[in-house]
Design a protein around this motif. Structure first.
Motif, PDB file in Angstrom:
ATOM      1  N   ASP A  27     -73.881 -84.001 -56.466  1.00 23.89           N
ATOM      2  CA  ASP A  27     -75.104 -83.310 -56.866  1.00 23.89           C
ATOM      3  C   ASP A  27     -75.176 -81.888 -56.315  1.00 23.89           C
ATOM      4  OD1 ASP A  27     -76.011 -85.609 -58.209  1.00 23.89           O
ATOM      5  OD2 ASP A  27     -76.744 -86.447 -56.300  1.00 23.89           O
ATOM      6  N   GLY A  28     -74.122 -81.438 -55.639  1.00 21.96           N
ATOM      7  CA  GLY A  28     -74.100 -80.095 -55.082  1.00 21.96           C
ATOM      8  C   GLY A  28     -74.774 -79.981 -53.731  1.00 21.96           C
ATOM      9  N   LYS A  29     -75.146 -81.101 -53.153  1.00 26.37           N
ATOM     10  CA  LYS A  29     -75.796 -81.113 -51.856  1.00 26.37           C
ATOM     11  C   LYS A  29     -74.737 -81.040 -50.743  1.00 26.37           C
ATOM     12  CE  LYS A  29     -79.097 -84.041 -49.420  1.00 26.37           C
ATOM     13  NZ  LYS A  29     -79.811 -85.305 -49.486  1.00 26.37           N
ATOM     14  N   THR A  30     -74.991 -80.222 -49.729  1.00 24.70           N
ATOM     15  CA  THR A  30     -74.057 -80.073 -48.612  1.00 24.70           C
ATOM     16  C   THR A  30     -73.975 -81.369 -47.815  1.00 24.70           C
ATOM     17  OG1 THR A  30     -74.625 -77.735 -48.448  1.00 24.70           O
ATOM     18  CG2 THR A  30     -73.493 -78.704 -46.579  1.00 24.70           C
ATOM     19  N   VAL A  31     -72.764 -81.796 -47.532  1.00 27.43           N
ATOM     20  CA  VAL A  31     -72.544 -82.992 -46.717  1.00 27.43           C
ATOM     21  C   VAL A  31     -71.579 -82.646 -45.588  1.00 27.43           C
ATOM     22  CG1 VAL A  31     -72.997 -84.643 -48.563  1.00 27.43           C
ATOM     23  CG2 VAL A  31     -70.688 -83.797 -48.237  1.00 27.43           C
ATOM     24  N   TYR A  32     -71.728 -83.352 -44.483  1.00 27.63           N
ATOM     25  CA  TYR A  32     -70.875 -83.136 -43.318  1.00 27.63           C
ATOM     26  C   TYR A  32     -70.273 -84.459 -42.897  1.00 27.63           C
ATOM     27  CZ  TYR A  32     -73.352 -78.709 -42.929  1.00 27.63           C
ATOM     28  OH  TYR A  32     -73.873 -77.478 -43.186  1.00 27.63           O
TER      29      TYR A  32
END
Length: 107
Positions: A27-32
């Motif tokens: 969804d284009g959300k930043t993940v770490y």
């Protein structure tokens, strides 16, 4: 990860204690992703790079083979060894068929 060393031969060690990776999900959300490392060691072997350009013209070709053929069977006891030792590709103290075969394999 870039790793550099001033040592030219032998085994090199590197210790990692924590790794964080970032990116984006579908969804284009930043993940770490954070990871504690249990086995915090890695090693690699550094080997000598052989210079096949024995005549120094910046090209590896038949002229390099010809150059070494001229000094075939010379040893580290030859008076001109300092000028021709680059033909001893396997570093055994003599310019022999093994050196010429190594050179022929890359030409």
């Amino acid at each position: 990860l870039i790793f550099s060393t001033s040592q030219t031969l032998g085994e090199q060690g590197l210790r990692l204690t924590n790794v964080t990776v970032s990116g984006y999900d579908k969804d284009g959300k930043t993940v770490y992703l954070k990871s504690g490392i249990q086995t915090a060691e890695a090693s690699t072997q550094v080997e000598t790079v052989i210079n096949y350009d024995v005549n120094g013209d910046k090209v590896v070709d038949l002229l390099d083979i010809t150059f070494c053929q001229k000094y075939y069977q010379r040893t580290n006891r030859s008076s001109d060894w300092d000028l021709i030792s680059q033909c001893d590709l396997d570093k055994n103290g003599k310019i022999d068929i093994a050196d010429l075969v190594m050179l022929a394999a890359v030409v």
